[in-house]
Write a protein that holds these residues in place. Sequence first.
Motif, PDB file in Angstrom:
ATOM      1  N   THR A 178      -0.017 -16.054 -42.119  1.00  0.00           N
ATOM      2  CA  THR A 178       0.213 -15.976 -43.573  1.00  0.00           C
ATOM      3  C   THR A 178       0.459 -17.368 -44.144  1.00  0.00           C
ATOM      4  N   GLN A 211      -2.785 -19.435 -44.135  1.00  0.00           N
ATOM      5  CA  GLN A 211      -3.688 -18.928 -45.180  1.00  0.00           C
ATOM      6  C   GLN A 211      -3.281 -19.493 -46.540  1.00  0.00           C
ATOM      7  N   PRO A 221      -7.165 -20.470 -42.492  1.00  0.00           N
ATOM      8  CA  PRO A 221      -6.744 -19.277 -41.754  1.00  0.00           C
ATOM      9  C   PRO A 221      -6.614 -19.521 -40.250  1.00  0.00           C
TER      10      PRO A 221
END
Length: 487
Positions: free
Chosen positions: A63, A66, A71
């Motif tokens: 998370t 990202q 990512p």
Amino acid sequence: MRTAIVWFRRDLRLADNPALRLAASLADAVVPVYIHAPEEEGAGAPGGASRWWLHHSLRSLATDLQRIGSPLTILRGPTLNSLQRLIDQTGSTAIYWNRVYEPAFIERDAKLKSHFREQGLEVQSGNASLLFEPWEVATGSGTPYRVFTPYWRQCQTRLGSVPKAAAPPKKLASPPNLPSGVALDDLALLPTRSWGDGLAAAFQVGEKAAHQALDRFVEDAIADYDTRRDFAAEPGTSRLSAHLHFGEISPRQAVEVAQSAALHPQRSGASLGIETFIKEIVWREFAHHLLFHYPQTVSEPLDVRFNALPWQVDDAGLKAWCRGLTGIPIVDAGMRQLYQTGWMHNRVRMIVASLLCKNLGIHWREGAAWFHDTLVDADLAANTFGWQWAAGCGADAAPYYRIFNPTLQAERFDPKRLYIRQWLPELAALPDAYIHQPVTAPLSVLRAAGVTLGKNYPSPVVDLKATRDRALAAYAHMRAASSNAPA
Ligand SMILES: Cc1cc2nc3c(=O)[nH]c(=O)nc-3n(C[C@H](O)[C@H](O)[C@H](O)COP(=O)(O)OP(=O)(O)OC[C@H]3O[C@@H](n4cnc5c(N)ncnc54)[C@H](O)[C@@H]3O)c2cc1C
């Protein structure tokens, strides 16, 4: 375009991460990757509770990555093949990672380093998990330390030279051709629901949670850490161990925040608490120092005389110990805390380990294996060190004649009986005078408290005095045999 792979392992964070920082500063595009290859990690491969933590930590890292534009790709081992494919797919020309100082990692990573360098790639590793490299701190004659106090003294003089913790990168760019990898859930790291629920109730996982735990500790507990850290029922310690193991926070960050607490006007009397906390972080360093220099200690005693000790084979005793059913309340409370939350208070770890090795006479490796599987902070260096200390066969070991009396330890470190009542509800109604040793309570008292020994709480599985004498005799025999051995 210059693309670099950042291979995450035990450094699951963005801030103060040398490999990520290097990639962010040198490359145009970054490929963060985690490769699941427990079969390559030797005795340090995660046990059940650690796999639970790893799952949530990877989710948190993904998370966070990202959010800054890059990512996390998750792959399965073998690592060599996975990295090779990733290089080919993304056109990467560099790989960066942070070192893990466990024997299986050192061996594998050295091979990977030469393999990829031979291909012309730039490969660099950094130190994300220790204050000092294990080879940096040495005695005057250049040998590794085997005793903590002089090691600590030298570390104290070096603390000022530890680099400042670095800020996280604000933005990363991804290359256009990122492979999709596997889904986190496909790694099947999570245990059965009921066990995972207990761990989830006890811990928040991830980089943000690590900093919250540290801030809470500094705010509420560091000032009294030196006096409260041994009391089993008190929230007197940082509970940072799993965050440190998985690298969600670095020891540099922990030490910096602790040191800055001294500047706070409300914590003017906190210097002893702060120093004691930093000393514990240095105990962690010492455990890694020892594992690095004596990798055989994962399975062999550092003090080789202990090879001659006659360990007992006692499956029933081991099972009772693992399940928290020994009939010795402080031990059972600790083992239940461990199983239900994935963590046990340090003082209680020492008590349960002493009972296993010295009273039950069971090999410390059995205890270490159970801890490795059930602790969220299971760490090959700290666990090996802790068990060898308790068994008396490691560096700076508790001397062989120190055999904890669990009842006296409980009286001293659970004086209000809160810990016992929390983890052994079946004994909660016993009066304070008997709860640490229900076997001494009159039948009428037991009955009034709803306790039937042998039925809803076990009678002790060992006679503490007789087994203490047996252990002392075995140690005396071992010492005599080694002093008579030919040089
Ligand atoms: C038999 C036995 C097994 C152990 N196994 C582990 C293990 O697998 N993993 C682990 O991290 N610790 C282990 N320890 C050490 C210690 O019990 C835990 O680090 C501590 O209880 C974690 O709680 P905390 O974070 O609140 O500690 P705090 O008291 O807040 O200490 C701060 C940090 O210092 C480090 N630390 C503290 N004490 C020790 C120590 N004795 N050895 C090494 N590091 C230390 C830890 O990283 C800890 O998070 C073991 C101890 C024993 C006696």
